[in-house]
Scaffold this motif. Sequence first.
Motif, PDB file in Angstrom:
ATOM      1  N   LEU A  26      31.946  11.536  44.319  1.00 55.44           N
ATOM      2  CA  LEU A  26      31.952  10.886  43.003  1.00 55.44           C
ATOM      3  C   LEU A  26      32.802   9.615  42.997  1.00 55.44           C
ATOM      4  CD1 LEU A  26      32.149  13.876  40.484  1.00 55.44           C
ATOM      5  CD2 LEU A  26      30.217  12.352  40.899  1.00 55.44           C
ATOM      6  N   LYS A  27      33.887   9.611  43.759  1.00 53.46           N
ATOM      7  CA  LYS A  27      34.760   8.427  43.818  1.00 53.46           C
ATOM      8  C   LYS A  27      34.053   7.223  44.435  1.00 53.46           C
ATOM      9  CE  LYS A  27      39.207  10.770  44.046  1.00 53.46           C
ATOM     10  NZ  LYS A  27      40.351  11.100  44.902  1.00 53.46           N
ATOM     11  N   MET A  28      33.022   7.465  45.244  1.00 57.18           N
ATOM     12  CA  MET A  28      32.293   6.365  45.879  1.00 57.18           C
ATOM     13  C   MET A  28      31.331   5.668  44.924  1.00 57.18           C
ATOM     14  SD  MET A  28      31.295   7.881  49.542  1.00 57.18           S
ATOM     15  CE  MET A  28      32.526   8.386  50.707  1.00 57.18           C
ATOM     16  N   LEU A  29      30.961   6.358  43.864  1.00 51.42           N
ATOM     17  CA  LEU A  29      30.009   5.801  42.908  1.00 51.42           C
ATOM     18  C   LEU A  29      30.661   4.766  42.012  1.00 51.42           C
ATOM     19  CD1 LEU A  29      28.280   9.110  41.768  1.00 51.42           C
ATOM     20  CD2 LEU A  29      27.331   7.365  43.277  1.00 51.42           C
ATOM     21  N   PRO A  30      29.864   3.882  41.404  1.00 52.30           N
ATOM     22  CA  PRO A  30      30.422   2.977  40.395  1.00 52.30           C
ATOM     23  C   PRO A  30      31.129   3.789  39.313  1.00 52.30           C
ATOM     24  CG  PRO A  30      28.187   2.329  40.957  1.00 52.30           C
ATOM     25  CD  PRO A  30      28.443   3.639  41.652  1.00 52.30           C
ATOM     26  N   ALA A  31      32.205   3.257  38.771  1.00 52.81           N
ATOM     27  CA  ALA A  31      33.076   3.993  37.845  1.00 52.81           C
ATOM     28  C   ALA A  31      32.328   4.556  36.639  1.00 52.81           C
ATOM     29  CB  ALA A  31      34.221   3.096  37.388  1.00 52.81           C
ATOM     30  N   ASP A  32      31.408   3.790  36.069  1.00 56.73           N
ATOM     31  CA  ASP A  32      30.703   4.288  34.888  1.00 56.73           C
ATOM     32  C   ASP A  32      29.841   5.506  35.209  1.00 56.73           C
ATOM     33  OD1 ASP A  32      28.985   2.539  36.357  1.00 56.73           O
ATOM     34  OD2 ASP A  32      27.677   2.315  34.604  1.00 56.73           O
ATOM     35  N   VAL A  48      20.723   9.330  42.635  1.00 56.93           N
ATOM     36  CA  VAL A  48      19.830   8.360  43.258  1.00 56.93           C
ATOM     37  C   VAL A  48      20.168   6.961  42.764  1.00 56.93           C
ATOM     38  CG1 VAL A  48      17.430   7.676  43.604  1.00 56.93           C
ATOM     39  CG2 VAL A  48      18.022  10.108  43.420  1.00 56.93           C
ATOM     40  N   LEU A  49      20.429   6.066  43.728  1.00 57.61           N
ATOM     41  CA  LEU A  49      20.725   4.664  43.427  1.00 57.61           C
ATOM     42  C   LEU A  49      19.691   3.801  44.147  1.00 57.61           C
ATOM     43  CD1 LEU A  49      24.590   4.701  44.107  1.00 57.61           C
ATOM     44  CD2 LEU A  49      23.433   4.994  41.899  1.00 57.61           C
ATOM     45  N   ILE A  78      25.389  -0.673  45.842  1.00 56.32           N
ATOM     46  CA  ILE A  78      24.908   0.053  47.021  1.00 56.32           C
ATOM     47  C   ILE A  78      25.761  -0.304  48.228  1.00 56.32           C
ATOM     48  CG2 ILE A  78      22.963   0.266  48.630  1.00 56.32           C
ATOM     49  CD1 ILE A  78      21.114  -0.052  46.181  1.00 56.32           C
ATOM     50  N   ASN A  79      26.043  -1.588  48.408  1.00 59.37           N
ATOM     51  CA  ASN A  79      26.864  -2.033  49.536  1.00 59.37           C
ATOM     52  C   ASN A  79      28.253  -1.414  49.511  1.00 59.37           C
ATOM     53  OD1 ASN A  79      24.697  -3.600  50.308  1.00 59.37           O
ATOM     54  ND2 ASN A  79      25.561  -5.519  49.546  1.00 59.37           N
ATOM     55  N   ALA A  80      28.824  -1.257  48.327  1.00 59.02           N
ATOM     56  CA  ALA A  80      30.162  -0.674  48.206  1.00 59.02           C
ATOM     57  C   ALA A  80      30.163   0.785  48.675  1.00 59.02           C
ATOM     58  CB  ALA A  80      30.656  -0.773  46.767  1.00 59.02           C
ATOM     59  N   VAL A  81      29.125   1.538  48.321  1.00 59.48           N
ATOM     60  CA  VAL A  81      29.039   2.936  48.759  1.00 59.48           C
ATOM     61  C   VAL A  81      28.851   2.995  50.271  1.00 59.48           C
ATOM     62  CG1 VAL A  81      27.701   5.077  48.597  1.00 59.48           C
ATOM     63  CG2 VAL A  81      28.129   3.733  46.532  1.00 59.48           C
ATOM     64  N   ILE A 113      19.850  -1.939  53.403  1.00 65.62           N
ATOM     65  CA  ILE A 113      19.802  -0.710  52.601  1.00 65.62           C
ATOM     66  C   ILE A 113      19.641  -1.107  51.139  1.00 65.62           C
ATOM     67  CG2 ILE A 113      21.104   1.309  51.850  1.00 65.62           C
ATOM     68  CD1 ILE A 113      22.391   1.337  54.646  1.00 65.62           C
ATOM     69  N   ILE A 114      18.548  -0.631  50.523  1.00 68.65           N
ATOM     70  CA  ILE A 114      18.262  -0.975  49.125  1.00 68.65           C
ATOM     71  C   ILE A 114      18.211   0.265  48.226  1.00 68.65           C
ATOM     72  CG2 ILE A 114      17.068  -3.126  49.655  1.00 68.65           C
ATOM     73  CD1 ILE A 114      14.420  -1.506  49.252  1.00 68.65           C
ATOM     74  N   GLY A 115      18.467   1.431  48.803  1.00 73.19           N
ATOM     75  CA  GLY A 115      18.479   2.653  48.009  1.00 73.19           C
ATOM     76  C   GLY A 115      19.266   3.747  48.694  1.00 73.19           C
ATOM     77  N   LEU A 116      19.898   4.592  47.892  1.00 73.53           N
ATOM     78  CA  LEU A 116      20.684   5.706  48.406  1.00 73.53           C
ATOM     79  C   LEU A 116      20.374   6.964  47.603  1.00 73.53           C
ATOM     80  CD1 LEU A 116      24.220   4.055  48.691  1.00 73.53           C
ATOM     81  CD2 LEU A 116      22.681   4.593  50.573  1.00 73.53           C
ATOM     82  N   THR A 117      20.301   8.080  48.298  1.00 72.85           N
ATOM     83  CA  THR A 117      20.264   9.383  47.647  1.00 72.85           C
ATOM     84  C   THR A 117      21.468  10.153  48.149  1.00 72.85           C
ATOM     85  OG1 THR A 117      17.858   9.399  47.534  1.00 72.85           O
ATOM     86  CG2 THR A 117      18.967  11.522  47.309  1.00 72.85           C
ATOM     87  N   LEU A 118      22.336  10.536  47.234  1.00 72.64           N
ATOM     88  CA  LEU A 118      23.540  11.285  47.578  1.00 72.64           C
ATOM     89  C   LEU A 118      23.310  12.737  47.198  1.00 72.64           C
ATOM     90  CD1 LEU A 118      24.385   8.293  46.354  1.00 72.64           C
ATOM     91  CD2 LEU A 118      26.629   9.108  46.962  1.00 72.64           C
TER      92      LEU A 118
END
Length: 163
Positions: A26-32, A48-49, A78-81, A113-118
Amino acid sequence: LLLEMRPSDMMHSTPLKVSNETETLLKMLPADLSQTLHEHTHQLSDVVLDKGRRPHAWISGNRLLLGDEARLVKQDEINAVVEELGGFGSDNRAGLERQLHRISAIRNRESDIIGLTLRFGRHVSGNTGIISDLLFGDTTKSILFLGEPGAGYVWCCWESACS
């Protein structure tokens, strides 16, 4: 009934304990997004991002759109994650050390990388008690575990049916 008739045959299992180590992911995700998901950590399975789309999460089998209609995932999020994860393997998957979480990446034709599924993984302890009567019971029975690791399929097989 078994407790009354044959109490010595009763197996007392330990209660199931489900780990909920969601905080690191959760800490890796954007704060909102992270703040919105904090109240759903026990039921949360995926986030999913996808660049240019609304972020969403899967909670108790239902899709929850995150943010308002104008909230779209940006490439820098996405790059930040990805930067925090430290990269992906040739199979476009990444994980966190000593945790069961899995992250999958979608790449464009330029390999960006243009999409992530965590996917939030959880460890369940105390579950062997459920099948202990099969494990320690009649030696003419056998157990066959089917599926890839983590699939969770168990097929019990008696000698006459398995031969």
